[in-house]
Each structure stands twice: as structure tokens, then as C-alpha cells.
Design an enzyme around this catalytic site. Structure first.
Site: not given
Length: 266
Positions: A8, A43
Site C-alpha cells: 500500500d 486506492g
């Protein structure tokens, strides 16, 4: 031996200043030289991570990234799409009605912009970190030709804490819902998450899941961490992420990703 590490960005590879430390960058470049794949799983939209891709020397056709929390998987250079599963304008419309019922702000992401019916500070954060233009306008007036990748409820963390238990069953059944940050609650296609993105890349490269390390800090990382051969939570991760991880590394301010690379690969 691990052949791929999926990490991430925000709260994980990036420090609180949204920077990649020299130590993390140098370790990732070492992995590339050893033939070990590094996948950025975020994201964010693709254009919001290109500077990091280039900084890590991953900007080529042999590396891949997971963006929009798995709704799109593509080559790091951006010219090959491996997986693309967006939402629809109808989804934006029905989630907008739900946002009004719950009293939260909302916006939607397309490939190159942020759409919102009402400009607010939280949409401003989204636009700022990804250098995306914001288009403010009524949901009913959105161009039907635009592809909606994901929809987000955005608001004060305490407000989101309050409304999450109020989400109706139909929304939970219809969408993949993840808390990507304390101010962001994301709605994606039901068949989308970072774990799906990792599996798409693994299949493309002929790598087994047990040969993969996944590192993250928030709810949108949970399935990726759970399904990897070695699932790693940052020390600054939320408690639900830490509980299911195989290993807890240092914080993002302490180069936790570099620590994992050095301990388990280098």
C-alpha cells in the site's frame, strides 16, 4: 523464497509527508535488480501515483500496479490494462441518495477527475493528494459517457464511525465497501478489492500466492494481507489489520516496508 511484494502507499510505503524515504527507495531498487517484483497497491488513481512509480524505477511494461483499490490493474507505464471493473452512473445516483439519508458528503472518481454534488474539505483532500480536478455539479447532470470507477462517502472520522453501522443490507450485498482512511469510505464493484488485483498480477507473472508478501495499514488492505503468503501490518495500522497479519513491522515513519524487505528478502 518470496518473488513479489505488494505494498500500500498512504500510511505504509509513504511517510506522513507523503514521501518515500531513501531507505525504502533503495531497498525497492535492490529488489528490482534481483528480479523480485514490487507492486504498488493503492486506492489512488493511476495518475496520482506516477511520480512514485518513476521514483522507484518501476515505470516500464514489466511491472504492474493496482489502483482504485483493485478496480483497475495495469502496467506501471500505463499502456496495458489487465483488469478493469468499474461501477456505473446508476450506482453513483443510488449511493448519492443514501448519502443524503445518512447526512454525509459524497464524491465519485472517474479516470481523470473527481465528481461531487457539493464541494467539501474531504473531497479537497482527495483532489489535492492525487492532483485531480474537481467537477462540482448535480449527480443527475453527470455525462452518461463518463466511467465511474468508485464512489466514496467522505466526512469527519467520527461521522463515518457513526454511519457505517447504519449502512443498509442492500448496500453491503451490492458493493465492496472498504474504509481506506479515517475520512474515506469507499464503494466499489462487488468483485473488486486489492486481493483480486494481486491475484491477477500473480497469474500474469506465474507467481504463487504463497510466494507473495503484502503490506498495508487499513481496512482496504485486509483481504490482500489475509491472502498473501506473508501478510504484514504496519505498526501504525488499525487494530483489525494487525489482528489478522502474520507479522507486524515498524511504522511508516520508521521505514516499516524497508524493514520487511530487509528481514524477509534481502
Amino acid at each position: 523464497m518470496y518473488k513479489l511484494i505488494a505494498t500500500d502507499l498512504d500510511g505504509t510505503l509513504l511517510n506522513e509527508r507523503k514521501e518515500i524515504s531513501d531507505r525504502c527507495r533503495e531497498d525497492i531498487i535492490k529488489l528490482k535488480k534481483k528480479g523480485i517484483k514490487v507492486v504498488l497497491a493503492t486506492g489512488r488513481p493511476y495518475h496520482g501515483i506516477v511520480p512514485y512509480i518513476k521514483m522507484l524505477d518501476l515505470y516500464d511494461d514489466d511491472n504492474y500496479v493496482i489502483v482504485y483499490n483493485g478496480a483497475v490493474v495495469q502496467s506501471a507505464r500505463g499502456n496495458e490494462i489487465l483488469f478493469d471493473l468499474p461501477l456505473s452512473l446508476d450506482s453513483y445516483k443510488e449511493l448519492y441518495e443514501l448519502s443524503k439519508q445518512l447526512g454525509v458528503y459524497i464524491h465519485a472518481l472517474t479516470y481523470d477527475r473527481v465528481l461531487t454534488p457539493v464541494m467539501n474539505p474531504y473531497t479537497g483532500v482527495e483532489a489535492s493528494i492525487n492532483n485531480s480536478p474537481v467537477i462540482e455539479g448535480a449527480v443527475c447532470d453527470v455525462d452518461p459517457s463518463l466511467k465511474i470507477i468508485k464512489v466514496m462517502f467522505v466526512d469527519d472520522p467520527k461521522k463515518l464511525d457513526t454511519i457505517i453501522p447504519q449502512l443498509p443490507d442492500w448496500a453491503k450485498e451490492k458493493y465492496s465497501i472498504v474504509r481506506s482512511a479515517d475520512i474515506f469510505l469507499e464503494f466499489l464493484n462487488k468483485n473488486v478489492d486489492k486481493a483480486v488485483g494481486v491475484s491477477v498480477i500473480a497469474e500474469k507473472l506465474g507467481i504463487k500466492m504463497q510466494e507473495i508478501i503484502a503490506v498495508g495499514d487499513a481496512g482496504n488492505d485486509i483481504l490482500m494481507i489475509k491472502n498473501a503468503g506473508l501478510g504484514v501490518a504496519m505498526a501504525n495500522a488499525t487494530e483489525d489489520v494487525k489482528e489478522l497479519a502474520d507479522y507486524i513491522t515498524l511504522t511508516n515513519e520508521e521505514d516499516g516496508v524497508a524493514h520487511v524487505i530487509e528481514k524477509f528478502i534481502l
